[in-house]
Structure formats: C-alpha cells, structure tokens
Scaffold this active site. Structure first.
Site, PDB file in Angstrom:
ATOM      1  N   LYS A  48      60.090 126.640   0.593  1.00  0.00           N
ATOM      2  CA  LYS A  48      58.689 126.868   0.876  1.00  0.00           C
ATOM      3  C   LYS A  48      58.228 128.220   0.319  1.00  0.00           C
ATOM      4  O   LYS A  48      57.040 128.469   0.160  1.00  0.00           O
ATOM      5  CB  LYS A  48      58.477 126.885   2.399  1.00  0.00           C
ATOM      6  N   GLY A  49      59.193 129.099   0.049  1.00  0.00           N
ATOM      7  CA  GLY A  49      58.880 130.489  -0.262  1.00  0.00           C
ATOM      8  C   GLY A  49      57.995 130.695  -1.481  1.00  0.00           C
ATOM      9  O   GLY A  49      57.271 131.673  -1.568  1.00  0.00           O
ATOM     10  N   GLU A 105      60.167 130.522  -8.882  1.00  0.00           N
ATOM     11  CA  GLU A 105      60.909 130.951  -7.686  1.00  0.00           C
ATOM     12  C   GLU A 105      60.245 132.155  -7.027  1.00  0.00           C
ATOM     13  O   GLU A 105      59.586 132.944  -7.695  1.00  0.00           O
ATOM     14  CB  GLU A 105      62.338 131.359  -8.090  1.00  0.00           C
ATOM     15  N   ASP A 106      60.474 132.303  -5.738  1.00  0.00           N
ATOM     16  CA  ASP A 106      59.950 133.467  -5.035  1.00  0.00           C
ATOM     17  C   ASP A 106      60.837 134.691  -5.279  1.00  0.00           C
ATOM     18  O   ASP A 106      60.364 135.764  -5.613  1.00  0.00           O
ATOM     19  CB  ASP A 106      59.831 133.183  -3.523  1.00  0.00           C
ATOM     20  N   ASP A 109      68.224 136.399  -5.291  1.00  0.00           N
ATOM     21  CA  ASP A 109      69.035 137.362  -4.547  1.00  0.00           C
ATOM     22  C   ASP A 109      70.468 137.246  -5.093  1.00  0.00           C
ATOM     23  O   ASP A 109      70.794 137.833  -6.113  1.00  0.00           O
ATOM     24  CB  ASP A 109      68.914 137.004  -3.067  1.00  0.00           C
ATOM     25  N   LYS A 137      66.273 140.672  -7.106  1.00  0.00           N
ATOM     26  CA  LYS A 137      67.109 141.662  -6.406  1.00  0.00           C
ATOM     27  C   LYS A 137      68.468 141.670  -7.088  1.00  0.00           C
ATOM     28  O   LYS A 137      69.424 141.106  -6.570  1.00  0.00           O
ATOM     29  CB  LYS A 137      67.298 141.201  -4.950  1.00  0.00           C
ATOM     30  N   PHE A 158      65.810 143.418   2.549  1.00  0.00           N
ATOM     31  CA  PHE A 158      65.286 142.116   2.935  1.00  0.00           C
ATOM     32  C   PHE A 158      63.771 142.238   3.067  1.00  0.00           C
ATOM     33  O   PHE A 158      63.278 143.083   3.811  1.00  0.00           O
ATOM     34  CB  PHE A 158      65.910 141.617   4.240  1.00  0.00           C
ATOM     35  N   VAL A 159      63.048 141.408   2.331  1.00  0.00           N
ATOM     36  CA  VAL A 159      61.586 141.512   2.306  1.00  0.00           C
ATOM     37  C   VAL A 159      60.935 140.236   2.834  1.00  0.00           C
ATOM     38  O   VAL A 159      61.537 139.156   2.793  1.00  0.00           O
ATOM     39  CB  VAL A 159      61.068 141.813   0.873  1.00  0.00           C
ATOM     40  N   ASP A 165      60.011 134.518   4.130  1.00  0.00           N
ATOM     41  CA  ASP A 165      60.049 134.484   5.594  1.00  0.00           C
ATOM     42  C   ASP A 165      61.226 135.241   6.173  1.00  0.00           C
ATOM     43  O   ASP A 165      62.217 135.515   5.490  1.00  0.00           O
ATOM     44  CB  ASP A 165      60.158 133.027   6.070  1.00  0.00           C
ATOM     45  N   ARG A 171      55.419 134.368   6.316  1.00  0.00           N
ATOM     46  CA  ARG A 171      55.106 133.829   4.985  1.00  0.00           C
ATOM     47  C   ARG A 171      53.639 134.048   4.626  1.00  0.00           C
ATOM     48  O   ARG A 171      53.276 134.095   3.457  1.00  0.00           O
ATOM     49  CB  ARG A 171      55.372 132.319   4.941  1.00  0.00           C
TER      50      ARG A 171
HETATM   51  P1  IMP Z   1      69.985 133.371  -3.318  1.00  0.00           P
HETATM   52  O1  IMP Z   1      70.595 132.009  -3.373  1.00  0.00           O
HETATM   53  O2  IMP Z   1      70.859 134.371  -2.628  1.00  0.00           O
HETATM   54  O3  IMP Z   1      69.501 133.885  -4.668  1.00  0.00           O
HETATM   55  O4  IMP Z   1      68.733 133.292  -2.349  1.00  0.00           O
HETATM   56  C1  IMP Z   1      67.658 132.542  -2.633  1.00  0.00           C
HETATM   57  C2  IMP Z   1      66.803 132.310  -1.420  1.00  0.00           C
HETATM   58  O5  IMP Z   1      67.154 133.147  -0.306  1.00  0.00           O
HETATM   59  C3  IMP Z   1      65.373 132.646  -1.734  1.00  0.00           C
HETATM   60  O6  IMP Z   1      64.707 131.570  -2.368  1.00  0.00           O
HETATM   61  C4  IMP Z   1      64.827 132.981  -0.374  1.00  0.00           C
HETATM   62  O7  IMP Z   1      64.445 131.805   0.292  1.00  0.00           O
HETATM   63  C5  IMP Z   1      65.999 133.614   0.339  1.00  0.00           C
HETATM   64  N1  IMP Z   1      65.949 135.073   0.265  1.00  0.00           N
HETATM   65  C6  IMP Z   1      66.723 135.898  -0.464  1.00  0.00           C
HETATM   66  N2  IMP Z   1      66.375 137.184  -0.297  1.00  0.00           N
HETATM   67  C7  IMP Z   1      65.347 137.175   0.579  1.00  0.00           C
HETATM   68  C8  IMP Z   1      64.522 138.225   1.134  1.00  0.00           C
HETATM   69  O8  IMP Z   1      64.659 139.436   0.871  1.00  0.00           O
HETATM   70  N3  IMP Z   1      63.559 137.797   1.987  1.00  0.00           N
HETATM   71  C9  IMP Z   1      63.338 136.486   2.309  1.00  0.00           C
HETATM   72  N4  IMP Z   1      64.071 135.490   1.802  1.00  0.00           N
HETATM   73  C10 IMP Z   1      65.057 135.833   0.931  1.00  0.00           C
END
Ligand code: IMP
Length: 190
Positions: A48-49, A105-106, A109, A137, A158-159, A165, A171
C-alpha cells in the site's frame, strides 16, 4: 505503556516536506516522460505504501501510461523489519508481455522485497523492467539492485508518511518524518 499522541504530534522530525516531495516527483515524472517517449509504458505500483507516490507520479508523466497494482507482504518479521520472504496478496490484472514496465516503489530498504518482485516480473517477459523509488536507504541493503530512478537517498532511520506506515498508521501524512521514540514503546495495531 504510552499511547500515540496523534497524527502530527507523534512526529519528532520532518525529513522531507510536502513541497520537497512535490518538486522531486515532478522532476522524476519529467525524466520518465523523456526517457519513455514514443514507447508503451506500464507503471506497476506496489501497495500500500506506494499509493500517494504512484498517484502523484503518474500525473507528472505526460506520455500515455497504463497502470497496474500489486500488493505484497513479507512473511513474519517485526513491524520495522523485512524478512525477505514475500507473499503476493494481489497480482497484476493485465499481461505485461512485451511491455516496458516501471516498478513504482515507496522505499528500498534491505532490497529483499524488490529483489523478489523483479525476479517475479521478469518471468512475465516484459520488453524492459526498470525501478523507480521515492526513497532509498542504501545503508541497509542486503542484495544489490540497480535502481533507475531515485527520489531521495535517506539515512538509516525508520520513516513514516506519504504512504509509509508504522503499524498501518501515518500513511496519510503529506510529508515524510521520523516518529517520537515513545510511539514505538506502545503496541502497534497492525
Ligand atoms: P525491504 O524489503 O527491506 O527493501 O523493505 C521494503 C518494504 O519495507 C517497503 O516497501 C516498506 O513497506 C517497508 N519499509 C522499509 N523501510 C521502511 C521505513 O523506513 N518506513 C516504513 N516502511 C518501511
């Protein structure tokens, strides 16, 4: 146990203002419009992000685009951690065979979610597959991913806001910010 104080009151610091985000989204839209001029572009947003980013980005692009939506969730893992095991909750609604696809993508990470998604979508034989993320990030990356369009590179914090969210809340903030530490000591409702 403390309770969240309220939408804006829970935010300790604004990292990116509504104006900064708006300007960056318009800049990304202009670049994408130039890069894909004359081609058939499909934007694939990951719910949803990415919802606010997708809504603003698509309106900043001035070439014809199709849109599609996917929803994925990580198996297990705490609220602020990604496990890398991804479950598809909502798949594409149309074929992307021979289409130019841009994943919207939002935030990236660890990269584990996107890494899964890239492999999944490549299997559907698009003509091309690129990535656009509002936030990056890189400090926490576990898999190497080539990201074609990045809005902002942010530190390892963490944002929340503009789609992102914590426990399914925040959100609807128009900006991106960091929560007060007390908020995390409460129990999220996710
Ligand atoms: P990844 O698989 O670790 O790259 O994470 C991807 C997903 O984790 C993102 O699409 C977000 O939904 C969530 N996420 C990662 N970092 C944050 C953050 O700082 N705030 C909120 N959601 C996050």
């Amino acid at each position: 146990m403390s309770r969240p104080a309220g939408l804006h009151a829970d935010v300790a610091e604004v990292l990116l203002t509504e104006e900064e985000i708006g300007a960056k989204v318009r800049e990304l839209g202009a670049r994408i419009s130039t890069d894909y001029a004359g081609r058939r572009l499909t934007l694939v947003s990951v719910l949803k992000g990415s919802l606010p980013f997708m809504a603003d980005l698509m309106r900043s692009i001035d070439i014809p685009v199709r849109i599609d939506l996917m929803e994925v969730s990580s198996y297990g893992g705490a609220t602020t951690e990604s496990s890398g095991l991804v479950r598809i909750l909502k798949d594409l609604s149309a074929s992307i065979v021979n289409e130019d696809v841009l994943i919207v993508e939002d935030i990236i990470d660890t990269g584990l979610t996107l890494n899964y998604l890239i492999r999944y979508l490549r299997g559907k034989a698009p003509a091309s597959l690129r990535i656009c993320t509002l936030l990056d990030k890189p400090a926490r990356r576990l898999v190497e991913i080539k990201v074609d369009y990045v809005g902002f590179t942010i530190p390892d914090q963490f944002v929340v806001g503009y789609g992102l969210d914590y426990g399914e809340l925040y959100r609807n903030l128009r900006y991106v910010g960091v929560l007060r530490p007390e908020v995390y000591s409460g129990t999220p409702e996710a």
